[in-house]
Design a protein around this motif. Structure first.
Motif, PDB file in Angstrom:
ATOM      1  N   ASP A   5      -7.479  -2.090  21.784  1.00 45.76           N
ATOM      2  CA  ASP A   5      -7.943  -3.335  21.519  1.00 45.76           C
ATOM      3  C   ASP A   5      -7.900  -4.005  20.097  1.00 45.76           C
ATOM      4  N   TRP A   6      -6.573  -3.812  19.422  1.00 50.65           N
ATOM      5  CA  TRP A   6      -6.659  -4.250  18.104  1.00 50.65           C
ATOM      6  C   TRP A   6      -6.667  -5.831  18.215  1.00 50.65           C
ATOM      7  N   ASP A   7      -7.248  -6.320  17.108  1.00 50.11           N
ATOM      8  CA  ASP A   7      -7.589  -7.820  17.091  1.00 50.11           C
ATOM      9  C   ASP A   7      -6.957  -8.420  15.566  1.00 50.11           C
ATOM     10  N   ILE A   8      -6.537  -7.491  14.711  1.00 44.62           N
ATOM     11  CA  ILE A   8      -6.343  -8.015  13.289  1.00 44.62           C
ATOM     12  C   ILE A   8      -4.798  -7.447  12.954  1.00 44.62           C
ATOM     13  N   TYR A   9      -4.029  -8.223  12.359  1.00 51.94           N
ATOM     14  CA  TYR A   9      -2.679  -7.419  11.666  1.00 51.94           C
ATOM     15  C   TYR A   9      -2.820  -8.092  10.563  1.00 51.94           C
ATOM     16  N   ALA A  10      -2.711  -6.987   9.401  1.00 52.28           N
ATOM     17  CA  ALA A  10      -2.430  -7.378   7.825  1.00 52.28           C
ATOM     18  C   ALA A  10      -1.548  -6.784   7.418  1.00 52.28           C
ATOM     19  N   THR A  11      -1.111  -7.458   6.419  1.00 48.02           N
ATOM     20  CA  THR A  11       0.111  -7.010   5.320  1.00 48.02           C
ATOM     21  C   THR A  11      -0.369  -7.380   4.041  1.00 48.02           C
ATOM     22  N   LEU A  12      -0.642  -6.209   3.191  1.00 50.09           N
ATOM     23  CA  LEU A  12      -0.994  -6.348   1.968  1.00 50.09           C
ATOM     24  C   LEU A  12       0.034  -6.026   0.995  1.00 50.09           C
ATOM     25  N   ASN A  13       0.423  -7.225   0.027  1.00 48.52           N
ATOM     26  CA  ASN A  13       1.548  -6.918  -0.820  1.00 48.52           C
ATOM     27  C   ASN A  13       0.984  -7.109  -2.225  1.00 48.52           C
ATOM     28  N   PHE A  14       1.857  -6.685  -3.218  1.00 50.01           N
ATOM     29  CA  PHE A  14       1.496  -6.930  -4.705  1.00 50.01           C
ATOM     30  C   PHE A  14       2.450  -8.094  -5.269  1.00 50.01           C
ATOM     31  N   GLY A  15       1.625  -8.693  -6.116  1.00 53.04           N
ATOM     32  CA  GLY A  15       2.342 -10.030  -6.930  1.00 53.04           C
ATOM     33  C   GLY A  15       2.898  -9.508  -8.186  1.00 53.04           C
ATOM     34  N   ARG A  16       2.059  -8.309  -8.818  1.00 58.06           N
ATOM     35  CA  ARG A  16       2.143  -8.141 -10.090  1.00 58.06           C
ATOM     36  C   ARG A  16       2.378  -6.445 -10.086  1.00 58.06           C
ATOM     37  N   ARG A  56      -8.902   1.249  12.125  1.00 59.04           N
ATOM     38  CA  ARG A  56      -7.482   0.634  11.694  1.00 59.04           C
ATOM     39  C   ARG A  56      -6.520   2.036  11.687  1.00 59.04           C
ATOM     40  N   VAL A  57      -5.209   1.527  11.712  1.00 57.89           N
ATOM     41  CA  VAL A  57      -4.011   2.297  11.492  1.00 57.89           C
ATOM     42  C   VAL A  57      -3.226   1.611  10.376  1.00 57.89           C
ATOM     43  N   VAL A  58      -2.881   2.480   9.309  1.00 53.47           N
ATOM     44  CA  VAL A  58      -2.123   2.005   8.236  1.00 53.47           C
ATOM     45  C   VAL A  58      -0.840   2.562   8.211  1.00 53.47           C
ATOM     46  N   PHE A  59       0.153   1.563   7.963  1.00 54.42           N
ATOM     47  CA  PHE A  59       1.755   1.816   7.792  1.00 54.42           C
ATOM     48  C   PHE A  59       2.017   1.562   6.441  1.00 54.42           C
ATOM     49  N   ARG A  60       2.645   2.549   5.644  1.00 58.60           N
ATOM     50  CA  ARG A  60       2.959   2.265   4.318  1.00 58.60           C
ATOM     51  C   ARG A  60       4.656   1.809   4.469  1.00 58.60           C
ATOM     52  N   HIS A  61       4.851   0.945   3.753  1.00 64.41           N
ATOM     53  CA  HIS A  61       6.193   0.604   3.649  1.00 64.41           C
ATOM     54  C   HIS A  61       6.799   0.387   2.213  1.00 64.41           C
ATOM     55  N   PHE A  62       8.236   0.291   1.918  1.00 61.10           N
ATOM     56  CA  PHE A  62       8.474   0.251   0.575  1.00 61.10           C
ATOM     57  C   PHE A  62       9.785  -0.809   0.600  1.00 61.10           C
ATOM     58  N   GLY A  63       9.924  -1.511   1.540  1.00 68.43           N
ATOM     59  CA  GLY A  63      11.009  -2.465   1.465  1.00 68.43           C
ATOM     60  C   GLY A  63      12.441  -1.967   1.488  1.00 68.43           C
ATOM     61  N   ASP A  64      13.430  -2.961   1.522  1.00 69.38           N
ATOM     62  CA  ASP A  64      14.996  -2.617   1.563  1.00 69.38           C
ATOM     63  C   ASP A  64      15.413  -1.838   0.416  1.00 69.38           C
ATOM     64  N   THR A  67      11.573  -0.331  -3.566  1.00 73.63           N
ATOM     65  CA  THR A  67      10.755  -0.738  -4.822  1.00 73.63           C
ATOM     66  C   THR A  67       9.637  -1.817  -4.677  1.00 73.63           C
ATOM     67  N   ASN A  68       9.336  -2.284  -3.520  1.00 71.21           N
ATOM     68  CA  ASN A  68       8.333  -3.151  -2.826  1.00 71.21           C
ATOM     69  C   ASN A  68       7.157  -2.375  -1.846  1.00 71.21           C
ATOM     70  N   PRO A  69       6.514  -1.704  -2.640  1.00 66.51           N
ATOM     71  CA  PRO A  69       5.361  -1.192  -1.670  1.00 66.51           C
ATOM     72  C   PRO A  69       4.164  -1.947  -1.247  1.00 66.51           C
ATOM     73  N   HIS A  70       4.238  -1.866   0.081  1.00 67.77           N
ATOM     74  CA  HIS A  70       3.401  -2.831   0.877  1.00 67.77           C
ATOM     75  C   HIS A  70       2.839  -1.915   1.894  1.00 67.77           C
ATOM     76  N   ILE A  71       1.679  -2.190   2.871  1.00 65.90           N
ATOM     77  CA  ILE A  71       1.351  -1.805   4.027  1.00 65.90           C
ATOM     78  C   ILE A  71       1.166  -2.813   5.051  1.00 65.90           C
ATOM     79  N   HIS A  72       1.294  -2.319   6.183  1.00 68.65           N
ATOM     80  CA  HIS A  72       0.961  -3.362   7.477  1.00 68.65           C
ATOM     81  C   HIS A  72      -0.020  -2.526   8.011  1.00 68.65           C
ATOM     82  N   ILE A  73      -1.146  -3.193   8.766  1.00 63.96           N
ATOM     83  CA  ILE A  73      -2.414  -2.532   9.007  1.00 63.96           C
ATOM     84  C   ILE A  73      -2.592  -3.270  10.524  1.00 63.96           C
ATOM     85  N   LEU A  74      -3.148  -2.429  11.476  1.00 68.06           N
ATOM     86  CA  LEU A  74      -3.708  -2.736  12.910  1.00 68.06           C
ATOM     87  C   LEU A  74      -5.031  -2.434  12.656  1.00 68.06           C
ATOM     88  N   ALA A  75      -5.901  -3.294  12.725  1.00 73.49           N
ATOM     89  CA  ALA A  75      -7.291  -3.198  12.919  1.00 73.49           C
ATOM     90  C   ALA A  75      -8.078  -3.684  14.027  1.00 73.49           C
TER      91      ALA A  75
END
Length: 120
Positions: A5-16, A56-64, A67-75
């Motif tokens: 019963d996940w109810d939040i989806y998050a993507t955390l990126n870096f700007g700098r 939560r469950v965290v998925f690490r991604h790095f982009g195409d 060079t773009n580390p970010h994560i997606h999270i089901l929470a």
């Protein structure tokens, strides 16, 4: 994962990314863990022996280009979902200098579990 019963989806990126010292992947992972730990401590207080954590469950991604580390999270929010999203956005945007601005992240209630789990 679709059955939970996940109810939040998050993507955390870096700007700098230049603010991440040394190995960017390791530095990014430390900041994500720190953000999630800060949120856990905000929700449950600090514990010396067994820190409670929101589900939560965290998925690490790095982009195409890898060079773009970010994560997606089901929470699963332990409080009102909208309040949880506001708190999480505030923590990520205000406590971590390398974090992308809120417009470049997504921390929001899930529209469809099938879509969120499928994308992850």
């Amino acid at each position: 994962m679709e059955a939970y019963d996940w109810d939040i989806y998050a993507t955390l990126n870096f700007g700098r990314l230049y603010l991440l010292d040394g190995n960017k992947t390791d530095a990014a992972a430390k900041l994500w863990r720190s953000c999630l730990n800060t949120l856990d401590h905000t929700l449950y207080g600090k514990s010396r022996s067994c820190q409670r954590r929101f589900d939560r469950v965290v998925f690490r991604h790095f982009g195409d280009t890898a060079t773009n580390p970010h994560i997606h999270i089901l929470a699963k929010s332990p409080i009102d979902t909208n309040e949880f999203c506001v708190a999480w956005n505030a923590i990520w945007a205000s406590k971590f200098d390398a974090a992308a601005s809120p417009i470049s992240n997504s921390i929001a209630p899930i529209l469809t579990i099938k879509g969120a789990t499928g994308y992850s």
